[in-house]
Design a protein around this motif. Structure first.
Motif, PDB file in Angstrom:
ATOM      1  N   THR A  20       0.847  -1.193   0.000  1.00  0.00           N
ATOM      2  CA  THR A  20       0.000   0.000   0.000  1.00  0.00           C
ATOM      3  C   THR A  20       0.882   1.242   0.000  1.00  0.00           C
ATOM      4  N   ILE A  21       0.543   2.178  -0.872  1.00  0.00           N
ATOM      5  CA  ILE A  21       1.295   3.419  -1.014  1.00  0.00           C
ATOM      6  C   ILE A  21       0.367   4.593  -0.738  1.00  0.00           C
ATOM      7  N   GLY A  22       0.895   5.641  -0.082  1.00  0.00           N
ATOM      8  CA  GLY A  22       0.160   6.883   0.112  1.00  0.00           C
ATOM      9  C   GLY A  22       1.094   8.060  -0.099  1.00  0.00           C
ATOM     10  N   TRP A  23       0.576   9.160  -0.645  1.00  0.00           N
ATOM     11  CA  TRP A  23       1.456  10.300  -0.892  1.00  0.00           C
ATOM     12  C   TRP A  23       0.676  11.587  -1.107  1.00  0.00           C
ATOM     13  N   VAL A  24       1.385  12.697  -0.898  1.00  0.00           N
ATOM     14  CA  VAL A  24       0.958  14.041  -1.273  1.00  0.00           C
ATOM     15  C   VAL A  24       2.225  14.776  -1.692  1.00  0.00           C
ATOM     16  N   GLY A  25       2.231  15.346  -2.885  1.00  0.00           N
ATOM     17  CA  GLY A  25       3.414  16.059  -3.356  1.00  0.00           C
ATOM     18  C   GLY A  25       4.143  15.297  -4.441  1.00  0.00           C
ATOM     19  N   ASP A  26       5.471  15.524  -4.537  1.00  0.00           N
ATOM     20  CA  ASP A  26       6.232  14.933  -5.630  1.00  0.00           C
ATOM     21  C   ASP A  26       7.302  13.943  -5.171  1.00  0.00           C
ATOM     22  N   SER A  27       7.246  13.487  -3.930  1.00  0.00           N
ATOM     23  CA  SER A  27       8.095  12.367  -3.536  1.00  0.00           C
ATOM     24  C   SER A  27       7.458  11.096  -4.087  1.00  0.00           C
ATOM     25  N   ARG A  28       8.266  10.076  -4.372  1.00  0.00           N
ATOM     26  CA  ARG A  28       7.780   8.956  -5.176  1.00  0.00           C
ATOM     27  C   ARG A  28       8.049   7.595  -4.550  1.00  0.00           C
ATOM     28  N   ALA A  29       7.332   6.596  -5.090  1.00  0.00           N
ATOM     29  CA  ALA A  29       7.574   5.191  -4.771  1.00  0.00           C
ATOM     30  C   ALA A  29       7.671   4.413  -6.086  1.00  0.00           C
ATOM     31  N   TYR A  30       8.648   3.493  -6.143  1.00  0.00           N
ATOM     32  CA  TYR A  30       8.873   2.658  -7.323  1.00  0.00           C
ATOM     33  C   TYR A  30       8.827   1.187  -6.926  1.00  0.00           C
ATOM     34  N   TRP A  31       8.349   0.352  -7.845  1.00  0.00           N
ATOM     35  CA  TRP A  31       8.391  -1.094  -7.673  1.00  0.00           C
ATOM     36  C   TRP A  31       9.494  -1.652  -8.556  1.00  0.00           C
ATOM     37  N   VAL A  32      10.423  -2.415  -7.937  1.00  0.00           N
ATOM     38  CA  VAL A  32      11.524  -3.033  -8.674  1.00  0.00           C
ATOM     39  C   VAL A  32      11.523  -4.521  -8.338  1.00  0.00           C
ATOM     40  N   PRO A  33      11.127  -5.397  -9.270  1.00  0.00           N
ATOM     41  CA  PRO A  33      11.097  -6.840  -8.987  1.00  0.00           C
ATOM     42  C   PRO A  33      12.493  -7.440  -8.941  1.00  0.00           C
ATOM     43  N   ASP A  34      12.634  -8.534  -8.195  1.00  0.00           N
ATOM     44  CA  ASP A  34      13.913  -9.247  -8.182  1.00  0.00           C
ATOM     45  C   ASP A  34      14.271  -9.737  -9.580  1.00  0.00           C
ATOM     46  N   ASP A  35      13.283 -10.210 -10.298  1.00  0.00           N
ATOM     47  CA  ASP A  35      13.478 -10.678 -11.665  1.00  0.00           C
ATOM     48  C   ASP A  35      13.502  -9.457 -12.584  1.00  0.00           C
ATOM     49  N   ARG A  36      14.694  -9.058 -12.980  1.00  0.00           N
ATOM     50  CA  ARG A  36      14.815  -7.834 -13.761  1.00  0.00           C
ATOM     51  C   ARG A  36      14.328  -7.973 -15.199  1.00  0.00           C
ATOM     52  N   THR A  37      13.931  -9.184 -15.607  1.00  0.00           N
ATOM     53  CA  THR A  37      13.288  -9.315 -16.912  1.00  0.00           C
ATOM     54  C   THR A  37      11.833  -8.876 -16.845  1.00  0.00           C
ATOM     55  N   ALA A  38      11.272  -8.804 -15.630  1.00  0.00           N
ATOM     56  CA  ALA A  38       9.908  -8.304 -15.431  1.00  0.00           C
ATOM     57  C   ALA A  38       9.958  -6.778 -15.342  1.00  0.00           C
TER      58      ALA A  38
END
Length: 451
Positions: free
Chosen positions: A306-324
């Motif tokens: 679950t992600i929550g935000w206000v403004g321009d700070s960010r969240a990224y998803w990076v899978p272990d399998d870098r082909t995904a």
């Protein structure tokens, strides 16, 4: 972070002839005030870009004076330059005492009993490491003062500057790290700011069914506002505490996230009321340059993110399998994002504009309305969530760029990965404060400590 208008650019420092970099307000070589020298060439008010009024408000890019932050002049000789960040104002000021918190740490770090927390006063360049203390024989009565970490000869005055060479001394909040077994975070002042206006909180707990949950909160003070460092610390602490209290009671992560952001906003609003910076009526508050910050937070359990935000700070998803494919999980509250969403500009055009980083949503008493964004995801494979301020993502903006700089073993070594990501931003120029939390998904049973 809101964008500041750039001072008229000089070809050389009027004192030492050192060529300044774009956006510099003080000379890197001698510390001379470049804005004073450039005053005759300053823009007329009509030439200054103004962010559009979106939903009734945009954080003004024009800074107002901060009485607490601008009492000192730049060092006259051999000073430590304090150039402004191209995206924000508020650079030269006396070191301040950290805002009091329940845990007593200036950049709030909420940890469980199995946490290992490291704070360092050393700057990222290492030039201010190892400040010594001792009696200066030139001081009457053998008064004890810290010696300068830069010249090793001068002593430090009460404002935190060397009386001999003028260097600002490092503070505890300049670089901080925290690690739990299932989460880690790091923050650094960067190479161009005089203080760290970012803050974070990380914690681990258990849900009512005994399954683990980890929490990361990252906040970025708005430099054009007053007391941005206090705003970010207050917001990170309040949001972290709210999530630690509600999740173990069984609150749904998305509802808990929304309530945590509201609690963070109230904490920042209270800073304005403490000093009388805002009028009692909300309409009056909007005309004040009140303390303000952005916020982004992640809650990770064994099966949901679950992600929550206000403004321009960010969240990224990076899978272990870098082909995904990796993914960006947040949408900025910014001028550029609004232009793209409205179909008025392409993403490349919008982010190339000097108004790109003017934010249209923030926490603060002068915000027109609070609209927390929340989203939940169920990734189908393991990976990490990168929660960060723009001090990092400006050097790895797209999800693909972020995935390339996240180490392949990030899930098993989150602290090492956070350190590497901070280093990536510093190697890229370090124009802003840098804060990042690396949150492995899924949360692993047995790793959550009582928080």
């Amino acid at each position: 972070m809101s964008q500041m208008p750039q001072p008229a650019q000089l070809s050389a420092c009027p004192t030492c002839d050192e060529p300044p970099q774009a956006g510099d307000r003080y000379c890197d070589q001698c510390g001379a005030d470049l804005t004073a020298a450039a005053t005759p060439a300053a823009q007329a008010p009509g030439d200054r870009p103004v962010p559009p009024q979106l939903n009734g408000a945009a954080r003004s890019p024009h800074p107002e004076p901060e009485p607490d932050d601008y009492e000192l002049a730049a060092p006259a000789t051999d000073g430590y330059g304090q150039p402004a960040d191209p995206r924000a104002a508020g650079t030269l000021g006396a070191p301040e005492a950290a805002p009091p918190t329940e845990t007593g740490t200036p950049a709030e770090i909420d940890t469980g009993t199995n946490a290992s927390t490291h704070t360092s006063a050393a700057t990222s360049t290492g030039s201010m490491a190892g400040t010594g203390t001792g009696a200066d024989p030139r001081l009457p009565g053998g008064e004890h003062r810290a010696r300068c970490a830069a010249c090793q000869e001068g002593t430090i005055d009460q404002d935190g500057y060397c009386e001999r060479c003028g260097h600002a001394q490092a503070r505890e909040r300049d670089h901080m790290e925290s690690e739990l077994e299932g989460i880690a975070a790091a923050t650094d002042r960067g190479l161009r700011h005089h203080r760290n206006e970012d803050a974070f909180a990380v914690s681990a707990a258990e849900l009512p069914d005994g399954s683990p949950v980890v929490v990361a909160v990252v906040c970025d003070g708005v430099s054009s506002a007053t007391r941005p460092d206090e705003a970010s610390a207050a917001a990170a602490h309040a949001a972290g505490e709210a999530l630690r209290a509600s999740l173990p009671r069984g609150a749904h992560p998305q509802q808990a996230m929304n309530e945590a952001i509201v609690a963070a906003a109230e904490a920042v609003n209270s800073l304005a009321m403490e000093t009388g910076a805002a009028a009692a009526h909300p309409e009056g508050q909007r005309h004040q340059n009140a303390p303000a910050c952005t916020i982004v937070s992640a809650v990770v359990t064994s099966d949901i993110l679950t992600i929550g935000w206000v403004g321009d700070s960010r969240a990224y998803w990076v899978p272990d399998d870098r082909t995904a494919p990796p993914a960006r999980l947040t949408e900025d509250d910014s001028w550029a994002a609004q232009m793209v969403a409205a179909g008025l500009m392409s993403e490349a055009e919008a982010y190339a504009d000097e108004r790109a980083h003017a934010i249209t949503g923030w926490l603060g008493a002068d915000a027109y309305e609070l609209e927390p964004h929340t989203a939940s995801y169920k990734p189908d494979r393991p990976g990490v969530v990168v929660v960060c301020t723009d001090g990092l993502w400006n050097y790895a903006e797209s999800a693909e760029q972020m995935a390339r700089v996240v180490p392949p073993d990030a899930r098993s070594r989150p602290l090492n990965s956070a350190q590497i990501l901070v280093g990536h931003a510093l190697d890229g120029g370090g124009h802003d404060n840098v804060t990042v939390a690396v949150v492995p998904y899924p949360a692993v049973p047995g790793r959550a400590g009582s928080a």
